[in-house]
Write a protein that holds these residues in place. Sequence first.
Motif, short mmCIF file in Angstrom:
data_model
loop_
_atom_site.label_atom_id
_atom_site.label_comp_id
_atom_site.label_asym_id
_atom_site.label_seq_id
_atom_site.Cartn_x
_atom_site.Cartn_y
_atom_site.Cartn_z
N GLU A 41 0.85 -1.19 0.00
CA GLU A 41 0.00 0.00 0.00
C GLU A 41 0.88 1.23 0.00
O GLU A 41 1.96 1.24 0.60
N PHE A 43 0.99 5.56 0.61
CA PHE A 43 0.30 6.63 1.33
C PHE A 43 0.99 7.95 1.00
O PHE A 43 2.21 8.01 0.87
N TYR A 52 -1.10 11.16 7.02
CA TYR A 52 -0.94 10.31 5.85
C TYR A 52 -2.31 9.81 5.41
O TYR A 52 -3.16 9.46 6.25
N VAL A 53 -2.52 9.77 4.09
CA VAL A 53 -3.79 9.28 3.56
C VAL A 53 -3.49 8.19 2.53
O VAL A 53 -2.43 8.20 1.89
N ASP A 54 -4.45 7.26 2.38
CA ASP A 54 -4.26 6.19 1.41
C ASP A 54 -4.72 6.65 0.03
O ASP A 54 -5.00 7.82 -0.19
N GLU A 58 -8.35 8.52 2.47
CA GLU A 58 -8.75 8.26 3.86
C GLU A 58 -7.51 8.23 4.76
O GLU A 58 -6.41 7.87 4.33
N GLU A 59 -7.70 8.60 6.02
CA GLU A 59 -6.60 8.58 6.97
C GLU A 59 -6.06 7.17 7.11
O GLU A 59 -6.82 6.20 7.19
N ALA A 60 -4.75 7.03 7.15
CA ALA A 60 -4.14 5.70 7.14
C ALA A 60 -2.94 5.67 8.09
O ALA A 60 -2.67 6.62 8.82
N LEU A 61 -2.23 4.56 8.05
CA LEU A 61 -1.04 4.30 8.88
C LEU A 61 -1.38 4.27 10.36
O LEU A 61 -0.51 4.50 11.20
N GLN A 62 -2.63 4.01 10.69
CA GLN A 62 -2.99 3.86 12.09
C GLN A 62 -2.56 2.48 12.59
O GLN A 62 -1.90 2.35 13.62
N ILE A 64 -0.92 -1.01 10.84
CA ILE A 64 -0.41 -1.78 9.70
C ILE A 64 0.17 -3.07 10.27
O ILE A 64 1.32 -3.11 10.74
#
Length: 265
Positions: A41, A43, A52-54, A58-62, A64
Amino acid sequence: MTTAPSWLDAIGQIFHRIPDLAHPEQVQRSLREILEDPTLEIFWWDWESDRYVDVFGEEALQEISGRVVTLVDYDTRKVGAIAHDAKLLERPEFLDSFVPTMRIAMERDRLHRDLVKKIDELKASRARLVKVADEERRRLERNLHDGAQQRLTVVLLALRRLEQRVDDPELASIVTSARQELQEAIGDLRELARGLHPPRLAQYGLAAAVRAASLRSSIPIELDLQFDEELPHEIAVGAYYVCAEAVTNTVKHAQASRAWMRIVQ
């Protein structure tokens, strides 16, 4: 990927297999194929939301789980990140060559998408301004027609009746002069209202409105109108007033004896 040449091929494919202006989902899908990692993936760092967004924004890297996150950043600013299989770190080319190349590609993509977004926002803002201006012109036109113009017409009718009943020649001359002046003022007001929002523009489109306006010009205007399909109303309104202003400036400042106007879609 077990040989060095395969990494060189992978680095080259970033620019060859991923087309310019590719959608983020397309970039991610291509990288999964290039690196043979179906879980990969990517980001981007979103400067406005500071996160960071995907590829879907959408908000990501919460969270992994089961993968390694490699940041694709400069020392002075954030660019993005890649979540990938840990096996990719076994080859030094991944960090030494592939990630720097991805950094350039991702920043180029981010800058382009930011530019496109700003251009879209500017277009939307201009469209709103044109719409508001058009609505205001319509409002002024209605006020002139339903208010001042009708009241002046009532006064004109009264003057005509008075003109017919006055026996004193000197007084009759004054009434006649006043009636003529008022009649011309009503004509000017009607022309002003027509200029605020030409009815022909709304009824018949830009070409008809421009032709009608050219006939009222104080100098001859030769027209070259090259558009088959009628333009959207907001664009037609903007184009009409650009043409009107151009003719006004030509007559006022150029001291021209004739003019040429070309509109091409």
